[in-house]
Design a protein around this motif. Structure first.
Motif, PDB file in Angstrom:
ATOM      1  N   PRO A  96       0.790  -1.284   0.372  1.00 19.55           N
ATOM      2  CA  PRO A  96       0.640  -0.434  -0.206  1.00 19.55           C
ATOM      3  C   PRO A  96       0.909   1.256   0.042  1.00 19.55           C
ATOM      4  O   PRO A  96       0.324   2.179  -0.089  1.00 19.55           O
ATOM      5  CB  PRO A  96      -1.058   0.006   1.500  1.00 19.55           C
ATOM      6  N   ALA A  97       2.079   0.993   0.577  1.00 17.80           N
ATOM      7  CA  ALA A  97       2.600   2.509   0.141  1.00 17.80           C
ATOM      8  C   ALA A  97       3.502   2.382  -1.115  1.00 17.80           C
ATOM      9  O   ALA A  97       3.655   3.729  -1.460  1.00 17.80           O
ATOM     10  CB  ALA A  97       4.211   2.226   1.608  1.00 17.80           C
ATOM     11  N   VAL A  98       3.495   1.574  -1.960  1.00 22.30           N
ATOM     12  CA  VAL A  98       3.621   2.419  -3.272  1.00 22.30           C
ATOM     13  C   VAL A  98       2.592   3.062  -4.109  1.00 22.30           C
ATOM     14  O   VAL A  98       1.933   2.023  -4.521  1.00 22.30           O
ATOM     15  CB  VAL A  98       4.000   0.615  -3.984  1.00 22.30           C
ATOM     16  N   LYS A  99       3.076   3.989  -4.165  1.00 24.66           N
ATOM     17  CA  LYS A  99       1.467   4.387  -4.776  1.00 24.66           C
ATOM     18  C   LYS A  99       1.837   4.480  -6.603  1.00 24.66           C
ATOM     19  O   LYS A  99       2.714   4.234  -7.052  1.00 24.66           O
ATOM     20  CB  LYS A  99       1.999   6.165  -4.230  1.00 24.66           C
ATOM     21  N   SER A 100       0.735   4.414  -7.094  1.00 24.21           N
ATOM     22  CA  SER A 100       0.416   4.475  -8.721  1.00 24.21           C
ATOM     23  C   SER A 100       1.924   5.579  -9.439  1.00 24.21           C
ATOM     24  O   SER A 100       1.818   6.848  -9.276  1.00 24.21           O
ATOM     25  CB  SER A 100      -0.691   5.171  -8.916  1.00 24.21           C
ATOM     26  N   GLY A 101       2.860   4.766 -10.344  1.00 24.63           N
ATOM     27  CA  GLY A 101       3.521   4.809 -11.227  1.00 24.63           C
ATOM     28  C   GLY A 101       4.870   5.275 -10.491  1.00 24.63           C
ATOM     29  O   GLY A 101       5.502   5.687 -11.048  1.00 24.63           O
ATOM     30  N   ALA A 102       4.501   4.742  -9.309  1.00 26.27           N
ATOM     31  CA  ALA A 102       6.347   5.271  -8.391  1.00 26.27           C
ATOM     32  C   ALA A 102       7.456   4.556  -8.877  1.00 26.27           C
ATOM     33  O   ALA A 102       8.357   4.186  -8.746  1.00 26.27           O
ATOM     34  CB  ALA A 102       5.534   5.038  -6.898  1.00 26.27           C
ATOM     35  N   ILE A 103       7.098   3.339  -9.005  1.00 29.79           N
ATOM     36  CA  ILE A 103       7.903   2.349  -9.369  1.00 29.79           C
ATOM     37  C   ILE A 103       8.495   2.342 -11.036  1.00 29.79           C
ATOM     38  O   ILE A 103       9.805   2.783 -11.147  1.00 29.79           O
ATOM     39  CB  ILE A 103       7.487   0.892  -9.515  1.00 29.79           C
ATOM     40  N   SER A 104       7.604   2.825 -12.027  1.00 29.26           N
ATOM     41  CA  SER A 104       7.823   3.663 -13.470  1.00 29.26           C
ATOM     42  C   SER A 104       8.754   4.441 -13.121  1.00 29.26           C
ATOM     43  O   SER A 104       9.715   4.567 -14.246  1.00 29.26           O
ATOM     44  CB  SER A 104       6.726   3.736 -13.637  1.00 29.26           C
ATOM     45  N   ARG A 105       8.332   5.458 -12.246  1.00 30.33           N
ATOM     46  CA  ARG A 105       9.510   6.502 -12.511  1.00 30.33           C
ATOM     47  C   ARG A 105      10.739   6.555 -11.301  1.00 30.33           C
ATOM     48  O   ARG A 105      11.556   7.099 -12.022  1.00 30.33           O
ATOM     49  CB  ARG A 105       8.491   8.133 -11.134  1.00 30.33           C
ATOM     50  N   GLU A 106      10.371   5.644 -10.811  1.00 32.37           N
ATOM     51  CA  GLU A 106      11.949   4.921  -9.651  1.00 32.37           C
ATOM     52  C   GLU A 106      13.367   4.222 -11.634  1.00 32.37           C
ATOM     53  O   GLU A 106      14.334   5.090 -11.573  1.00 32.37           O
ATOM     54  CB  GLU A 106      12.001   4.144  -8.693  1.00 32.37           C
ATOM     55  N   ILE A 210      25.697   6.479  -4.749  1.00 37.02           N
ATOM     56  CA  ILE A 210      23.729   6.990  -3.657  1.00 37.02           C
ATOM     57  C   ILE A 210      23.257   5.807  -4.146  1.00 37.02           C
ATOM     58  O   ILE A 210      23.067   5.647  -5.512  1.00 37.02           O
ATOM     59  CB  ILE A 210      23.632   8.006  -3.784  1.00 37.02           C
ATOM     60  N   ILE A 211      22.555   5.164  -4.077  1.00 37.74           N
ATOM     61  CA  ILE A 211      21.330   5.055  -4.168  1.00 37.74           C
ATOM     62  C   ILE A 211      19.856   4.802  -3.191  1.00 37.74           C
ATOM     63  O   ILE A 211      19.022   6.201  -3.301  1.00 37.74           O
ATOM     64  CB  ILE A 211      21.591   2.818  -3.945  1.00 37.74           C
ATOM     65  N   ASP A 212      19.000   3.720  -3.988  1.00 47.70           N
ATOM     66  CA  ASP A 212      17.688   3.812  -3.381  1.00 47.70           C
ATOM     67  C   ASP A 212      17.032   5.566  -4.597  1.00 47.70           C
ATOM     68  O   ASP A 212      16.809   6.302  -3.082  1.00 47.70           O
ATOM     69  CB  ASP A 212      17.180   4.073  -2.205  1.00 47.70           C
ATOM     70  N   PHE A 213      16.490   5.324  -5.235  1.00 49.86           N
ATOM     71  CA  PHE A 213      15.868   6.602  -6.053  1.00 49.86           C
ATOM     72  C   PHE A 213      14.542   6.776  -5.661  1.00 49.86           C
ATOM     73  O   PHE A 213      13.692   7.370  -7.087  1.00 49.86           O
ATOM     74  CB  PHE A 213      15.946   5.979  -7.307  1.00 49.86           C
ATOM     75  N   GLY A 214      13.582   5.759  -5.097  1.00 45.76           N
ATOM     76  CA  GLY A 214      12.517   5.629  -4.085  1.00 45.76           C
ATOM     77  C   GLY A 214      11.735   7.094  -4.656  1.00 45.76           C
ATOM     78  O   GLY A 214      10.596   6.684  -4.187  1.00 45.76           O
ATOM     79  N   LEU A 215      12.192   7.680  -3.841  1.00 43.78           N
ATOM     80  CA  LEU A 215      11.481   8.882  -3.599  1.00 43.78           C
ATOM     81  C   LEU A 215      11.742   9.623  -4.403  1.00 43.78           C
ATOM     82  O   LEU A 215      10.973  10.939  -4.304  1.00 43.78           O
ATOM     83  CB  LEU A 215      11.945   8.815  -2.041  1.00 43.78           C
ATOM     84  N   ALA A 216      12.512   9.857  -5.048  1.00 47.80           N
ATOM     85  CA  ALA A 216      13.115  10.497  -6.271  1.00 47.80           C
ATOM     86  C   ALA A 216      12.063  11.114  -7.286  1.00 47.80           C
ATOM     87  O   ALA A 216      11.274  10.124  -7.587  1.00 47.80           O
ATOM     88  CB  ALA A 216      14.463   9.901  -7.168  1.00 47.80           C
ATOM     89  N   ARG A 217      12.279  12.184  -8.083  1.00 48.01           N
ATOM     90  CA  ARG A 217      11.729  12.716  -9.184  1.00 48.01           C
ATOM     91  C   ARG A 217      11.996  13.511 -10.355  1.00 48.01           C
ATOM     92  O   ARG A 217      13.370  14.519  -9.472  1.00 48.01           O
ATOM     93  CB  ARG A 217      10.036  13.164  -7.859  1.00 48.01           C
ATOM     94  N   GLU A 218      11.235  13.550 -10.860  1.00 47.90           N
ATOM     95  CA  GLU A 218      12.088  14.956 -12.324  1.00 47.90           C
ATOM     96  C   GLU A 218      11.353  16.480 -11.392  1.00 47.90           C
ATOM     97  O   GLU A 218      10.225  16.289 -11.205  1.00 47.90           O
ATOM     98  CB  GLU A 218      11.700  14.057 -13.424  1.00 47.90           C
ATOM     99  N   HIS A 219      11.703  16.976 -11.307  1.00 48.24           N
ATOM    100  CA  HIS A 219      11.720  18.763 -11.115  1.00 48.24           C
ATOM    101  C   HIS A 219      11.880  20.078 -11.427  1.00 48.24           C
ATOM    102  O   HIS A 219      13.230  20.183 -11.326  1.00 48.24           O
ATOM    103  CB  HIS A 219      11.324  18.146  -9.544  1.00 48.24           C
ATOM    104  N   THR A 220      11.241  20.812 -12.317  1.00 49.77           N
ATOM    105  CA  THR A 220      11.674  21.810 -12.221  1.00 49.77           C
ATOM    106  C   THR A 220      11.372  23.394 -11.005  1.00 49.77           C
ATOM    107  O   THR A 220      10.373  22.630 -10.529  1.00 49.77           O
ATOM    108  CB  THR A 220      11.063  22.470 -14.241  1.00 49.77           C
ATOM    109  N   GLU A 221      11.686  24.161 -11.444  1.00 48.20           N
ATOM    110  CA  GLU A 221      11.809  25.102 -10.579  1.00 48.20           C
ATOM    111  C   GLU A 221       9.842  25.563 -10.436  1.00 48.20           C
ATOM    112  O   GLU A 221       9.866  27.112  -9.459  1.00 48.20           O
ATOM    113  CB  GLU A 221      12.542  26.297 -10.945  1.00 48.20           C
ATOM    114  N   GLN A 222       9.479  25.996 -11.860  1.00 51.67           N
ATOM    115  CA  GLN A 222       8.264  26.840 -11.817  1.00 51.67           C
ATOM    116  C   GLN A 222       7.088  26.621 -10.767  1.00 51.67           C
ATOM    117  O   GLN A 222       6.629  26.685 -10.568  1.00 51.67           O
ATOM    118  CB  GLN A 222       7.750  26.518 -13.237  1.00 51.67           C
TER     119      GLN A 222
END
Length: 347
Positions: A96-106, A210-222
Motif C-alpha cells: 500500500p505504500a507504493v503509489k501509482s507510477g512510483a516504480i515506473s518513475r524510479e 548513492i542508491i535508492d531513488f524510490g522517493l526521487a522525482r523529476e522537478h523544475t523550479e516552476q
C-alpha cells in the motif's frame, strides 16, 4: 550516537536498438511534467514492451537480505551468463505504500542517471507479485554502518570525533558531485541519508555511490513540490512546510556532514514529531566536547547548508567551491606531492 521460480515473469525490454551492451534492457519515453500533482502517474509517460521471461533464468538470486530500500528488500544476485555480481531490489506491487507510477518513475530516473557516484541500472523484471530492479553491487557496506563503527571505536578509545575532516570532506565532495549532476538533470533525490550511501568496496578509501531513488522525482523550479517525504533526521524544514524545491537535498547533505564529524545528528528529538519540531526551529549547536578539534571552515560549511531559507542555502556547485572542500583538496594534493618527493629522495 548515530543516531516463485515457478511464476512466469514479464521482463522489461527496450523498444529501441539493443546493440549497446552497456545499455540496461529497459526502454523509456519521458514526456514533460505538466501535472502539479507530483504523484500523478500521468506526469511521466513511460512505454514498455514486455516479453515473458524468468529472473531466475538470467540471475542466481541469493536468499540473504542485504538491506531494505524505500519500498522493497535488496539481495545479491549473479548474472548466469557473465558472472557479474549485482544487487536486486524486489518491490512488492501490492504494497500500500507504493503509489501509482512510483516504480515506473524510479526505473525511469535510474535510466537517466549516468554518474560514477550514483548506482547504475542493469536490468528490470516483473512477475505476478514483484518488480525486480537490478543494479550494480556495492560490497563496502553503508555509510551509516561506518558511522556507527567509528563512533563506537572512538568512544571506547576516549576519542570525540567520528570521521576525520579529510575523510568527511572526501565523502561529502563525492555526494555533492552526484547531487550537482542530479540537479543538472532536473532530478531531486529527496532521501539522502547515510543508509542510502554505499561504499563500492571494503577498501579504506573506497568511492561511494548513492542508491535508492524510490522517493526521487523529476522537478523544475516552476511548481514547488508539496508532499512530505524523506527520513526525519535529514528532512528539510521547507519539506515539512509542503513548499520546496531541489535545495532540500543540500539541507540533507549538511546534516550528513554534521554527523560525519561528530557521530550524531544536529536535530535529535525523542521521536519523529519532536525531531520535526526541532528542524522547524532550525536551531543547532556545536557542543565543545565533540567539536573542539573541528575547523572553523567545517562549521561554516555546515552552517551555510543548514539555512532555513532555501534561497540563501548553498547550491551543490557553491558547496563544492567552499574552502572546506576546495582548499582541503589543494592541501591533500600538496601532501601527496610531498610524499612522492620524499620517496624519490630516499635511497
Amino acid at each position: 550516537m548515530c543516531t516463485a521460480a515457478d511464476i512466469a515473469t514479464s521482463h522489461y525490454l527496450p523498444t529501441a536498438d539493443c546493440s549497446n551492451a552497456n545499455t540496461p534492457s529497459v526502454a523509456k519515453t519521458i514526456s514533460p511534467c505538466t501535472s502539479s500533482n507530483e504523484d500523478d502517474s500521468s506526469a511521466m509517460s513511460i512505454s514498455w514492451r514486455l516479453t515473458l521471461s524468468f529472473i531466475e533464468a538470467g540471475y542466481d538470486v541469493d536468499t540473504q537480505i542485504l538491506g531494505t530500500g524505500q519500498y522493497g528488500i535488496v539481495r545479491k544476485c549473479i548474472n548466469r551468463s557473465t558472472g557479474q555480481q549485482c544487487a536486486v531490489k524486489s518491490i512488492r506491487k501490492d504494497n500500500p505504500a507504493v503509489k501509482s507510477g512510483a516504480i515506473s518513475r524510479e526505473i525511469t530516473l535510474l535510466l537517466l542517471m549516468k554518474h560514477r557516484s550514483i548506482t547504475q541500472l542493469v536490468d528490470v523484471f516483473e512477475d505476478a507479485e514483484y518488480v525486480h530492479i537490478v543494479t550494480d553491487l556495492c560490497t563496502g557496506g553503508e555509510l551509516y554502518d561506518k558511522i556507527v563503527e567509528k563512533s563506537s571505536s572512538n568512544s571506547a578509545n576516549c576519542g570525540t570525533s567520528c570521521f576525520t575532516e579529510c575523510e568527511a570532506a572526501s565523502i561529502i565532495k563525492q555526494i555533492l558531485n552526484a547531487v550537482s549532476y542530479m540537479h543538472s538533470q532536473d532530478v531531486v533525490h529527496r532521501d539522502l541519508k547515510p543508509e542510502n550511501i554505499l561504499f563500492e568496496t571494503k577498501d579504506e578509501n573506497s568511492p561511494i555511490k548513492i542508491i535508492d531513488f524510490g522517493l526521487a522525482r523529476e522537478h523544475t523550479e516552476q511548481i514547488p513540490m508539496n508532499n512530505i517525504v524523506g527520513t526525519p533526521y535529514y528532512i528539510a524544514p521547507e519539506v515539512l512546510r509542503r513548499k520546496y524545491n531541489k535545495s532540500c537535498d543540500l539541507w540533507s547533505v549538511g546534516v550528513i556532514a554534521y554527523i560525519l564529524l561528530c557521530g550524531y545528528p544536529p536535530f535529535n528529538g525523542r521521536d519523529n514529531n519532536e525531531t520535526h519540531r526541532l528542524i522547524l526551529k532550525g536551531l543547532f549547536y556545536f557542543p565543545s566536547e565533540e567539536w573542539k578539534g573541528v575547523s572553523r571552515e567545517a562549521r561554516d560549511f555546515i552552517c551555510r547548508l543548514l539555512v532555513m531559507d532555501p534561497r540563501k542555502r548553498m547550491t551543490a556547485e557553491q558547496a563544492l567551491n567552499h574552502p572546506w572542500i576546495n582548499n582541503r583538496r589543494i592541501a591533500e594534493s600538496r601532501i601527496s606531492k610531498g610524499s612522492m618527493i620524499k620517496e624519490r629522495e630516499e635511497p
